[in-house]
Enzyme design. Structure first.
Site, PDB file in Angstrom:
ATOM      1  CG  LEU C  76      16.504  23.880  42.620  1.00 52.93           C
ATOM      2  CD1 LEU C  76      15.245  24.275  43.350  1.00 52.93           C
ATOM      3  CD2 LEU C  76      16.910  24.938  41.608  1.00 52.93           C
ATOM      4  CB  ALA C  77      21.727  19.618  44.872  1.00 52.09           C
ATOM      5  CG  HIS C  78      24.630  24.470  47.025  1.00 51.74           C
ATOM      6  ND1 HIS C  78      23.540  24.209  47.826  1.00 51.74           N
ATOM      7  CD2 HIS C  78      24.634  25.798  46.802  1.00 51.74           C
ATOM      8  CE1 HIS C  78      22.916  25.359  48.079  1.00 51.74           C
ATOM      9  NE2 HIS C  78      23.545  26.334  47.472  1.00 51.74           N
ATOM     10  CG  MET C 112      19.018  16.695  49.488  1.00 56.04           C
ATOM     11  SD  MET C 112      17.507  15.834  50.072  1.00 56.04           S
ATOM     12  CE  MET C 112      17.099  14.824  48.645  1.00 56.04           C
ATOM     13  CG  ASP C 127      19.110  -3.040  36.536  1.00 57.91           C
ATOM     14  OD1 ASP C 127      18.255  -3.322  35.672  1.00 57.91           O
ATOM     15  OD2 ASP C 127      20.317  -2.861  36.268  1.00 57.91           O
TER      16      ASP C 127
END
Lengths: 158, 158, 158, 158, 158, 158
Positions: C76-78, C112, C127
């Site tokens: 839902l991020a732009h 975000m 990792d």
């Protein structure tokens, strides 16, 4: 010499060649290429008068990541497992020399993965030096050796 | 000459340069490059003894798509609007000559987008001819002109 | 306190909020986070008994690249222009401390993007050390400051 | 204890480890993590005074999709077949608890795929609640169990 | 009627049209489409004899995410800011009806973004029901309205 | 008839089905679909009064590339090797008819890959003709045949 391009059908239409009949085997390809820079920039890079820091690491990582992106970049390339990738950069007199070695245990050769790794590592070098040297130029990107697969081992003649 | 690499901070750490202070303006960059093939393959491509079909279209489209992928390929490149892209391919004696023109109305130059378009179009050509000519080599990938932005117009000296 | 979640409509269905009415302005967000490792590994990293080489560069670059991938990762991020990104890593006693600063001149905040940069840089550290330390754990990923936009400046209380 | 980081060569340069010699076998990894929210938000989410609708579905789907994106996010991770993925979210007192289980029948373990799924599901939760709770924080992201592969089964000590 | 295709130059070569001269303004497009399923499946979906759970959420999210991926999917589409996206699904007698509304404050229309959102939401529905209904078929994907931009408002005639 | 949707667990939560127990075997799927255009546009395309140039090549290449992107577009689809892909376009009276054939030697069927290839090739056609024909509509996207895998061969009844 067979002049038939495998990526085209009889009508000349692009297609992704069917490789479902090929066996997964270990294959390797080595490609090289160069970024020619002004001697000015090169000597600064070598002698550390420029804070070179992450420059080579950025190019190495961009090259390795690009090997995995080959099927996204080349429309007719197969989705393939990239099972090993090394990108080396060497600072020569007037150029950065890049060598990429890609390995797979999958159904097709990895020549394009190796050339893509070299090309994108080279673009990353250009991106970083372009602020101080607009003349930077990528040259000599080519496969130099391959092994494995049906067509077997090959080494580019000197 | 300023030897400071903008993509590194004082400690040499990679960063994405802050361009929030730059204005969106129209900018253009033109890059060129070549794929050298055996004359054999080139004459076949030119004379149509090879069904060349979609070959140039595949390379054109791969190049245009790659211009949009530049921020994914180059770790320190900005997300930027690609607002126009043309990739031309010309069949010369012993090579395919590629020219890419990229335009934007955004905050940074598009030199790397143009060079990426040329490089990936070249890789697509190599991918298609590699079955008949392993010697194919990408050379001379460079920016030849740019316009717009703070540093203004520039044309590579002959 | 308004408990309405902006990403849902009245029926609870997910949507991408309409921001066409918002103005592009300069915005910044800073996020932090940590990777807790065994002291063993940390002391080796700090004292160089482990060839640490590109470890921090890989994490830095993965974080910067991830900031640009936020709209691909968060449904839902732009789509937003990332116009500046810095990822710092510090070797503390028993952890690697990561700080990401992201800047934009676009229509939405970049909280975000900053948290995604920290999370992915942390994943890249895990990792790399997982072969020698399976206990590695990512903690404390949070926004610590933001500026710009309609809601103005904010700093997380100590 | 072997302090050698497998992702670096002797000179400390990043590389993608060659796994062409490893066998494809069934492997599984389980990772967990949490998003700490204000009790306010959590009780609203649990009691339905907030229209929670798709909130958990968005996070679940973002997590599953992210497992497949691991090789794009982590520069040195292998392209690997993700052959099964489950992301569970549980609403606890003051946090959302996330568990991801990833399975493959390929050449490498999927610990990083599981941690990436948890991290991105957590970021999706933060993205959705950030409008009402800026304090949201991601903690405790870690592998809790793995099975299959050369190193066999492992369970994190309590 | 002008039969000139804007995506081709005079020689018929594909290009990305130059939109640097266009102004960023608010634009909206609405597209619809349908997935025809067996009445069997539809009645089960409506009456809940099938655990429908996340089915509609998955399709909604896939559609919204796909709107953002339009420039990756369509080679000649521009990189554009997606600034709002809603995907609605309705369970009719023998079909799932999908409507997508996409908004931007950028330089080009978002008709293709809306059609891509509908198409991919529809593919996600097919993916989920294909195990119980192989006959599922996507039909009637089309733009029904647009507003903003140079060509102004338009509504598809009934 | 089994109404259980495999992509959901007992609680209705979306998941990626575990296919680690399935064997890699050769599988093929064929899907078709159409783009309905005004006869005006179609006759111009057929008779060459429109410079159609790369139109069909762009759609072909977009379709092939999209087959490889299926796991990115459909959240619950598996990462799978696409080992062969052909996209054909035919100019009929009032429509462009698209057929995609996808092959793999992997663990799951490729029905969704074939339908995705058709859908995106169709979107690419719409993108190219939309400047001269806003009425273009995508219809009849469906699987027409599959072979291989546990469920064996299947052909859609006429």
């Amino acid at each position: 010499m067979n002049m038939r391009l495998t990526h085209l059908d009889d009508a000349g239409n692009a297609r992704m060649v069917d490789v479902t009949g090929k066996q997964p085997t270990v294959r390797e390809a080595v490609a090289t290429g160069e970024v020619r820079c002004s001697e000015h920039v090169m000597s600064a890079l070598r002698e550390g008068t420029v804070p070179k820091g992450d420059v080579l690491a950025v190019a190495r990582i961009a090259g390795i990541a690009a090997a995995k992106k080959t099927p996204e970049l080349l429309p007719l390339a197969h989705t393939i497992g990239v099972h090993g990738a090394v990108v080396d950069l060497e600072l020569a007199e007037d150029r950065v020399v890049i060598t990429a070695t890609v390995r797979t245990a999958d159904r097709t050769g990895v020549e394009m993965e190796a050339m893509t790794a070299v090309s994108v590592a080279a673009l990353a070098v250009v991106d970083m030096v372009k602020g101080v040297d607009r003349s930077a130029e990528i040259t000599g990107v080519k496969v130099v050796a391959k092994s494995g697969g049906r067509s077997g081992d090959w080494r580019r003649p000197e």
